[in-house]
Design an enzyme around this catalytic site. Structure first.
Site, PDB file in Angstrom:
ATOM      1  N   HIS A 281       0.699  -1.219  -0.004  1.00 13.70           N
ATOM      2  CA  HIS A 281       0.133   0.114   0.029  1.00 13.70           C
ATOM      3  C   HIS A 281       0.699   1.362   0.054  1.00 13.70           C
ATOM      4  O   HIS A 281       0.939   2.240  -0.878  1.00 13.70           O
ATOM      5  CB  HIS A 281      -0.783  -0.008   1.228  1.00 13.70           C
ATOM      6  CG  HIS A 281      -1.575  -1.128   1.584  1.00 13.70           C
ATOM      7  ND1 HIS A 281      -2.744  -1.428   0.816  1.00 13.70           N
ATOM      8  CD2 HIS A 281      -1.109  -2.316   2.373  1.00 13.70           C
ATOM      9  CE1 HIS A 281      -3.210  -2.555   1.560  1.00 13.70           C
ATOM     10  NE2 HIS A 281      -2.436  -3.322   2.174  1.00 13.70           N
TER      11      HIS A 281
HETATM   12  O1  RIB Z   1      -4.408  -0.533   5.402  1.00 13.26           O
HETATM   13  C1  RIB Z   1      -3.037  -0.531   4.938  1.00 13.26           C
HETATM   14  C2  RIB Z   1      -2.279   0.204   5.884  1.00 13.26           C
HETATM   15  O2  RIB Z   1      -2.256  -0.251   7.242  1.00 13.26           O
HETATM   16  C3  RIB Z   1      -0.739   0.389   5.410  1.00 13.26           C
HETATM   17  O3  RIB Z   1      -0.336   1.991   5.644  1.00 13.26           O
HETATM   18  C4  RIB Z   1      -0.276  -0.252   6.412  1.00 13.26           C
HETATM   19  O4  RIB Z   1       1.375   0.160   6.757  1.00 13.26           O
HETATM   20  C5  RIB Z   1      -0.862  -0.301   7.440  1.00 13.26           C
HETATM   21  O5  RIB Z   1      -0.537   0.837   8.326  1.00 13.26           O
END
Ligand code: RIB
Ligand code: CA
Length: 360
Positions: A281
């Site tokens: 992500h």
């Molecule tokens: O949902 C994904 C997010 O949550 C990303 O930023 C991952 O690092 C967690 O923090």
């Protein structure tokens, strides 16, 4: 800040990253360090994947791994605005970096609070600084309390957070970063909702429906190792043996870190998402914030549910304009995941080679 390249002046982007370093946050940090167009002004830390102090230790260690002890790291709030902190050891490991162990950083955190540094840097360079938040929005919410004009002072803001068209990853309604601190997310979105958008660009919001299109797989890690100068047989072992680092890969500190951190992350995704790989992500959001051609977004009004019940921490996007509220976010609806993954492999492979002194 500009640098004279071969014959072109490269206008670098002054960037602040706010992180809850975790595994994909660490990839985002390395991606920023590997990006010549970035002037990394500071990294600010918040609790989420792990406790804020651990996230700060992880951030210092990852920046040292990348040879970037010049980048200030600051601690932010250790608790969400209202809820007690929840962390995600199951996803990122007990200390936030999976199976990876890095030497303790040789330098301390910068003094001062993360939210104050965000405000200071934005005031010092009005309209220039790009802020990217990759964890809960707690530090930004505090920074907005300190400086309500922050949206106008920032050059741009991008966030990893929310699920604007589909399911959450923490509850059916909630994505993790918003789930940890929904009150902060609501305050941040409301700050931009209160603006006349001619005053400040809307935040670029990347939710799960687009970030989960970027699946990092063992073959990507093997390709990254080859780019870093690892012999084909050592690189191939990564893809064959579940990211076990052997030979030259184990000897290269950046490759070893990536293999050990991602092996934990891949095992998590194999258990919960049915594939041996990982949604990456955070680096996807950094890449999109630096290169708008990777994504397409639509303006939309978004609020956050802070009450209890099944919709708790849901990012509620008004796609049909039913609230008649002007848009406060630019929510990404299309993203070129393949081109991002190619860029990620290329830049991290190049960084690993650089750190290992391998001439490519
Ligand atoms: O949902 C994904 C997010 O949550 C990303 O930023 C991952 O690092 C967690 O923090
Ligand atoms: Ca994160």
């Amino acid at each position: 800040m500009t640098e004279l390249g071969s014959d072109a002046v490269v206008e670098r982007v002054p960037l602040i990253l706010d992180v809850d370093t975790g595994i994909d946050d660490s990839l985002a940090l390395l991606y920023a360090c590997a990006s010549p167009e970035v002037d990394l002004l500071a990294v600010t830390c918040v609790g989420g994947n792990t406790h804020a102090r651990q996230a700060a230790r992880n951030t210092l260690a990852v920046l040292e791994l990348a040879g970037r002890t010049d980048v200030p790291v600051l601690l932010g709030r250790e608790e969400p605005l209202v809820k007690p902190l929840e962390t995600s050891a199951e996803t990122h490991g007990p200390e936030g970096l999976g199976y990876a162990t890095l030497p303790e950083a040789t330098r301390p955190l910068e003094p001062g609070h993360a939210s104050e540094r965000i405000v200071e840097l934005a005031r010092a360079r009005p309209g220039e600084v790009l802020l990217v938040t990759l964890g809960p929005l707690t530090n930004l919410a505090v920074a907005l309390e300190r400086e309500p004009n922050l949206p106008q002072l920032l050059g741009a803001y991008a966030l990893m957070g929310g699920a604007y068209r589909g399911s959450g990853n923490t509850t059916p309604a909630a994505e993790w970063n918003v789930y940890v601190d929904p009150d902060a997310a609501r305050a941040v979105f409301a700050a931009w909702a209160a603006l006349d958008t001619s005053d400040a660009p809307r935040p670029l919001a990347m939710g799960l429906e687009v970030t989960e299109r970027a699946r990092l797989l063992p073959g990507h890690v093997a390709a990254l190792a080859r780019l870093a100068g690892a012999p084909p047989e050592d690189a191939a072992a990564l893809a064959r043996d579940g990211l076990q680092a052997v030979g030259s890969v184990a000897a290269d500190p950046v490759l070893r870190f990536l293999a050990d951190a991602l092996r934990f992350y891949f095992e998590f995704h194999a258990r919960y998402d049915g594939f041996y790989g990982a949604f990456v992500h955070d680096p996807f959001v950094v890449a999109a914030a630096l290169d708008a051609s990777l994504v397409r977004s639509n303006p939309v009004f978004v609020d956050v549910e802070t009450g209890s019940g099944p919709a708790h921490a849901m990012t509620v996007a008004d796609w049909r304009g039913l609230t008649r509220r002007p848009p406060n976010l630019d929510v990404v609806v299309e993203a070129n995941a393949d081109r991002f993954l190619e860029e990620l492999v290329e830049r991290l492979g190049g960084l690993a080679a650089l750190c290992a002194g391998v001439a490519l």
